[in-house]
Scaffold this motif. Sequence first.
Motif, mmCIF file in Angstrom:
data_model
loop_
_atom_site.group_PDB
_atom_site.id
_atom_site.type_symbol
_atom_site.label_atom_id
_atom_site.label_comp_id
_atom_site.label_asym_id
_atom_site.label_seq_id
_atom_site.Cartn_x
_atom_site.Cartn_y
_atom_site.Cartn_z
ATOM 1 N N LEU A 30 0.862 -1.184 0.000
ATOM 2 C CA LEU A 30 0.000 0.000 0.000
ATOM 3 C C LEU A 30 0.897 1.233 0.000
ATOM 4 N N VAL A 31 0.734 2.067 -1.031
ATOM 5 C CA VAL A 31 1.552 3.267 -1.183
ATOM 6 C C VAL A 31 0.699 4.482 -0.831
ATOM 7 N N GLN A 32 1.123 5.191 0.204
ATOM 8 C CA GLN A 32 0.440 6.428 0.601
ATOM 9 C C GLN A 32 1.248 7.609 0.094
ATOM 10 N N HIS A 33 0.793 8.186 -1.026
ATOM 11 C CA HIS A 33 1.500 9.321 -1.626
ATOM 12 C C HIS A 33 1.185 10.599 -0.862
ATOM 13 N N SER A 34 2.061 11.567 -1.029
ATOM 14 C CA SER A 34 1.860 12.844 -0.345
ATOM 15 C C SER A 34 0.768 13.674 -1.002
ATOM 16 N N THR A 35 0.411 13.351 -2.215
ATOM 17 C CA THR A 35 -0.616 14.098 -2.937
ATOM 18 C C THR A 35 -1.402 13.166 -3.848
ATOM 19 N N GLY A 36 -2.600 13.587 -4.186
ATOM 20 C CA GLY A 36 -3.401 12.792 -5.102
ATOM 21 C C GLY A 36 -3.009 12.954 -6.548
ATOM 22 N N LEU A 51 -6.383 -1.892 -9.067
ATOM 23 C CA LEU A 51 -5.327 -1.307 -8.253
ATOM 24 C C LEU A 51 -5.513 0.172 -7.957
ATOM 25 N N THR A 52 -6.607 0.760 -8.429
ATOM 26 C CA THR A 52 -6.865 2.185 -8.203
ATOM 27 C C THR A 52 -7.846 2.360 -7.057
ATOM 28 N N SER A 53 -7.552 3.348 -6.209
ATOM 29 C CA SER A 53 -8.407 3.620 -5.061
ATOM 30 C C SER A 53 -9.709 4.269 -5.505
ATOM 31 N N TYR A 54 -10.822 3.808 -4.901
ATOM 32 C CA TYR A 54 -12.128 4.387 -5.202
ATOM 33 C C TYR A 54 -12.310 5.742 -4.507
ATOM 34 N N ASN A 55 -11.781 5.853 -3.301
ATOM 35 C CA ASN A 55 -12.099 7.000 -2.453
ATOM 36 C C ASN A 55 -10.923 7.933 -2.199
ATOM 37 N N ASP A 56 -9.697 7.416 -2.246
ATOM 38 C CA ASP A 56 -8.526 8.227 -1.902
ATOM 39 C C ASP A 56 -7.522 8.179 -3.052
#
Length: 804
Positions: free
Chosen positions: A475-481, A528-533
Amino acid sequence: MDTERRRDLDTKVESQHRNGEPERRSRLSSPHGAGVEPGGKELPITRHYSRRYAVITLLFWGVLTALFIPLAYDFTSRIQSTLSGMKGTPSEIVRQNVVKNFSTALAFPTAVVWDAKGVPAAEADASWKNALDALRADSNSVNDVTDGRVMIENWPRSDWYAAFVAVKAETYGDAEKRVPELRDDMAKISFAGGKHPWVTGGPALFLDLNLASTESLRVGELFAFPVTFIILLLVFRSLVAAFLPVLVATIGVVCTLGILSFFALDHRILPFLPALPITFFVPNLVTMIGLGVGIDYCLIYLARYRRERANHLTTQEALQITRKTAGKTVLVSAVMVMSGFFTLLFIPLEFFTSIALGGVLVVVCVALATLTLLPAMIFLVGTRLEWGSALLRSWKWMQIAPQLSEKWGRLVVGRPWFCLFIGLSILTVLALPALRLQIASVEVKNIPAKSDSRLGYESLTENLGAGWMMPAIILVQHSTGEWLTGDGLAQEKVLVDQFSKLLNTEKIITVTDGSGSRRVQQTRMGLLTSYNDPSQSVILLLSHTDPQSRPARDWLDDVSHLLTQDEAAAPNGPHYYVGGLPSVTLSADRVIMSALWTVIPVTLCSTFILLLIFMRSLLVALKAITLNLLCVLAAYGFQVICFQDGWGASLAHLFPTNGLNTVVLVICFCSLFGLSMDYEVFILSAVRESWLDQHNIRLAVQEGLMRVAGIITSAALIMISVFLSFAFGDVVEIEQLGVGLSFAILLDATVIRLLLVPAIMALMGRWAFWFPGQALPVAGRQRGHHYEAEKLNPPDDSEKVAGL
């Protein structure tokens, strides 16, 4: 006095008690008289034992058992996945975010696999289309279905089909509940060629493991009950006396399973009470410990009662003396066993709560049943307790046990240093293989070979590869969308290049992967794409080896190390969390192993303190802790030989593994420290009773062995037979648990209790029952003792101890 006279006296005493008349004391050979303690205090014989008391007790346990039977019968349906309870770990963070923002096909990988080899292509395609339509129509269980041929380029075979199912679930337990529904959907379809598909994946594998453990429980019970009854029949030579312990232990197990099943329910009336997560270890552990310990307690209690009955003429008198002797021993032993299971609560995993509570509750239930229900049944049965003994009276060879015990006691006490050397040598040799102990998780090969999930998993592994059903999820939490338009693509490409250099990496699937047809890319993007974030993304890593194998775990460590380095090099960059089923099991094992540094000291300290309180001897408590630790290490060594080295596969058809399960290791340690104290308490109670009478430690050891050696041997045989009955099922973890416990009990009842303990006690001499700040009381041998046949004459009066 003959049986007829005893029956008349019992009838007279019961009649007096019903009429409110004072009970007349019987005449005994003891100088104290019946119902009188050695100190001269009269026992309140009629206070606790009357027909009314016995009937009320019997009714109470009957009603309790009737209430819990339905819950106990339905207990196996409460079993949940052992994958729950990983709060705070990276794998749990991944699961929560994937369930919330991505497809549940990633969080709970589930697949429907069909091998249509030999089926005409047109018929196979039509059947497969019907299967996909049925899955998509199941709105209660399925969120989405993806045909594998749409998602994966270069499909291996045209006559082989697979679909990846996103089930409706939020936890692993919820996902397991969806598996039977998917199987029902497939069973309703008529497939060409008569071949039905398999439902596999992580939830399906653990569900089949739970089902296999239930079957192992049933098979174990079928073997345990008759074998135990035969052993009790040989010991008591009475059908009624042999039946009562089995009945009492069974009632204790039923009540325990009923209580646990109640707490596992979702309570609408008591919403504040959370449902207890039940792992597949619990029903087998509760049944093994309940039957083994419960029957042993009843054996000790009944043996003492019959011994008193031979000297005290009425049932009430014998029961009262038994309550003060064997009853106290059972109570002390139960506290010891419970203390071992309580330490499991120090492991911060939810399913260990059910294991700990199961162990504690079953000991409480069987101990209470032994101390209340068994005396009530003995009272009501009366002289009929010996019914059937005439059929076995010809077995004269059973009467040589006391003589053998006496000779063995003289041998050990006469050569204590030699016996000490032999005993310690045996334990040391057996414990050495424990140095090679390896940790192993639940692998697919541990699942029963004919189970639906394993067949489907092996088919999928053969055609697509081992990692497709249990990928590592990053799970990769990027700093920006907006990471797709910035430096995020370059950072991900560098990371992917590093992953590809790892030896065990089979395949890497990312959002930015441009390979394959447009349809494949779109499917991959949707998965692999987030629905909400939009600031989150997922990378899937597929291992070359089995995801639960040791090389795959080392590979996961390498992946985590690379991610840590990447985060350190770019503090303002993305943050990474490693999850997926392999990471979940790896995290659980490491949580368990780290908790051992708390569990082991707490177990040692609690056992030492309890022994100190009950035995009032510092050296005896230290000796017991040391010998128990050696016994557990020897049991681990034997498990390594049987399972890790594979000797058990060739000799006893046990399943070879790459190591021992962490849950099994912890349960063995905590439960064995309690169970082994059973025999410690039994023999020390007998030795202390004799020592208080005449203060000659060598004679006390010999007399103690003569009194309890046969009982300890019989009790050990019962417990070993119960544990081994559960060791030959289809679940490897239950095999490891049963073999480890049974071998440890064998060592404990032979090498330790009949060899090392008497030898060490003899060597301790006057210090055996020393306690700081307390002098030994002055006492001499009391002649005219009503156990005169069980007393030995001292060889030299100089060995008597008058005090410290």
